[in-house]
Write a protein that holds these residues in place. Structure first.
Motif: not given
Length: 118
Positions: A39-41, A45-49
């Motif tokens: 959730l922090v990522g 700016c991250f996306s779930e892989a």
């Protein structure tokens, strides 16, 4: 002589239970850390892989991801209760290792690339 054997077996069972409690603790802490770090990522700016987790996030946000994790923990609990006691530690270990890997991986990504997201 038989009473000594019974005492020894009781001691082994008690010790085995402590190991299983420790493994359950690792499973729960690693699962919670995985959800929090994801959730922090994602908020940075991250996306779930993982496509299943991404769909849960897209559908219901953090609650969807938490529901997915609780569903996985529920499945683990069912497996834990249905397998022979000799295999319970293996089930807990098999579940916790990918969780611990995800926590380590997510932590490294956040430390390495997170400052560039902000």
């Amino acid at each position: 002589m038989a009473s000594d054997f019974t005492t020894e077996v009781a001691f082994v069972e008690e010790r085995g239970t402590n190991v299983e409690r420790l493994l359950w603790g690792v499973v729960i802490v690693a699962s919670a850390a995985d959800v929090v770090l994801t959730l922090v990522g994602v908020s940075m700016c991250f996306s779930e892989a993982n496509p299943v987790a991404r769909a849960a996030l897209d559908t219901a946000g953090g609650a969807g991801l938490m529901g997915l994790k609780l569903l996985a923990l529920g499945a683990l609990f069912v497996v834990y209760r249905r397998v022979r006691p000799a295999y319970r530690r293996a089930a807990l270990t098999a579940f916790s290792l990918p969780q611990l890997f995800a926590v380590g991986h997510n932590s490294l990504l956040l430390v390495q690339y997170g400052p560039g997201c902000l």
